[in-house]
Design an enzyme around this catalytic site. Structure first.
Site, PDB file in Angstrom:
ATOM      1  N   MET A  10       0.831  -1.216   0.000  1.00 58.45           N
ATOM      2  CA  MET A  10       0.000   0.000   0.000  1.00 58.45           C
ATOM      3  C   MET A  10       0.862   1.263   0.000  1.00 58.45           C
ATOM      4  O   MET A  10       0.821   2.046   0.940  1.00 58.45           O
ATOM      5  CB  MET A  10      -0.946  -0.024   1.202  1.00 58.45           C
ATOM      6  CG  MET A  10      -1.887  -1.220   1.215  1.00 58.45           C
ATOM      7  SD  MET A  10      -2.720  -1.451   2.783  1.00 58.45           S
ATOM      8  CE  MET A  10      -1.388  -2.136   3.804  1.00 58.45           C
ATOM      9  N   THR A  83       1.793   1.673   5.972  1.00 59.38           N
ATOM     10  CA  THR A  83       0.915   2.675   5.383  1.00 59.38           C
ATOM     11  C   THR A  83       0.446   3.592   6.497  1.00 59.38           C
ATOM     12  O   THR A  83       0.309   3.140   7.642  1.00 59.38           O
ATOM     13  CB  THR A  83      -0.307   2.020   4.718  1.00 59.38           C
ATOM     14  OG1 THR A  83      -1.314   3.005   4.462  1.00 59.38           O
ATOM     15  CG2 THR A  83      -0.916   0.948   5.593  1.00 59.38           C
ATOM     16  N   ASN A  84       0.200   4.849   6.176  1.00 57.51           N
ATOM     17  CA  ASN A  84      -0.416   5.755   7.154  1.00 57.51           C
ATOM     18  C   ASN A  84      -1.935   5.687   7.073  1.00 57.51           C
ATOM     19  O   ASN A  84      -2.613   5.487   8.082  1.00 57.51           O
ATOM     20  CB  ASN A  84       0.035   7.202   6.898  1.00 57.51           C
ATOM     21  CG  ASN A  84       1.443   7.475   7.374  1.00 57.51           C
ATOM     22  OD1 ASN A  84       1.684   7.827   8.517  1.00 57.51           O
ATOM     23  ND2 ASN A  84       2.406   7.323   6.466  1.00 57.51           N
ATOM     24  N   CYS A 196       2.522  10.108   4.454  1.00 58.69           N
ATOM     25  CA  CYS A 196       2.189   9.056   3.497  1.00 58.69           C
ATOM     26  C   CYS A 196       3.503   8.350   3.214  1.00 58.69           C
ATOM     27  O   CYS A 196       4.526   9.012   2.997  1.00 58.69           O
ATOM     28  CB  CYS A 196       1.584   9.640   2.225  1.00 58.69           C
ATOM     29  SG  CYS A 196       1.360   8.422   0.917  1.00 58.69           S
ATOM     30  N   THR A 197       3.494   7.042   3.205  1.00 59.85           N
ATOM     31  CA  THR A 197       4.754   6.311   3.141  1.00 59.85           C
ATOM     32  C   THR A 197       5.469   6.441   1.803  1.00 59.85           C
ATOM     33  O   THR A 197       6.622   6.051   1.683  1.00 59.85           O
ATOM     34  CB  THR A 197       4.538   4.818   3.472  1.00 59.85           C
ATOM     35  OG1 THR A 197       3.499   4.284   2.640  1.00 59.85           O
ATOM     36  CG2 THR A 197       4.167   4.652   4.937  1.00 59.85           C
TER      37      THR A 197
END
Length: 230
Positions: A10, A83-84, A196-197
């Site tokens: 993700m 993932t955030n 966000c990653t």
């Protein structure tokens, strides 16, 4: 060494960064030929993105719970969601497994507090910037969080989903993010959360004069600490 369970995909771009960072940091700590004991369950991001867009968060939660349960049964001692945004459904997962999940927002808060910073700018998907599940987690721990304006949030989100998750890095998008960061600084932000990653693929610490909190790096470091803790 504890076994790290990673729910990835993700996107797979940032999951690859997680894998690299975790193994690199384990080797830095232990030396020699050491690498991480970890299990990766990578989901199909197309499914997850569709659930997000349709507001079907419970379906996304079920998908990630299945992944978490699979990791638990495979021997993971704890789990990280790479993932955030999908921490929105973390309680759905936590309620149905027995091993702990290391929350990315908690790790990020700890890193910010170590710098004695109070007010931070948050970049991420629109879900992360606009909904309460992430910002409130930070605010409950004493931080003041500001986000870009409406138009900027739309563009920041567009760049994530149309470019970064595909590994497409553009100078124009980097320049846009840097302008947004400058606006947040003008509003009093003392540091910037790359929430966000994938954003760390575009924005580096050296690009910004403010302290930058790359959640992918921070989360990976927290996972290594937990894995090596007696």
């Amino acid at each position: 060494m504890k076994t790290i369970g990673i729910i990835g995909g993700m996107s797979w771009e940032s999951s690859a960064t997680y894998y690299h960072l975790i193994n690199e940091k384990i080797n830095q700590e232990l030396g020699g030929l050491h690498s991480a004991q970890c299990i990766l369950y990578s989901v199909d991001f197309a499914d997850i993105e569709a659930y997000q867009a349709n507001g079907e968060w419970w379906k996304a939660g079920d998908t990630l719970w299945y992944a978490a349960r699979s990791l638990e049964l495979a021997g993971a001692d704890f789990i990280i969601l790479a993932t955030n945004t999908m921490h929105k459904v973390v309680t759905i997962i936590e309620e149905r497994i027995t091993v702990p999940i290391l929350h990315i927002a908690d790790a990020t808060t700890n890193a910010i507090k170590q710098k004695n910073i109070q007010k931070v700018g948050l970049l991420g998907t629109k879900y992360t910037m606009e909904q309460t599940f992430y910002k409130e987690r930070l605010e409950e721990q004493g931080l003041e969080v500001i986000v870009p304006n409406d138009a900027q949030r739309d563009k920041v989100n567009e760049i994530i989903f149309e470019e970064l998750v595909l590994g497409n890095i553009k100078q124009a998008s980097k320049d846009y993010y840097l302008n947004v960061i400058q606006d947040l600084r003008d509003q009093g932000a003392e540091g910037i959360i790359l929430g966000c990653t994938e954003i760390g693929l575009l924005i580096k610490h050296s690009d910004v004069s403010l302290p930058v909190f790359d959640t992918t790096e921070i989360h990976a470091e927290e996972a290594v600490r937990e894995a090596l803790e007696e």
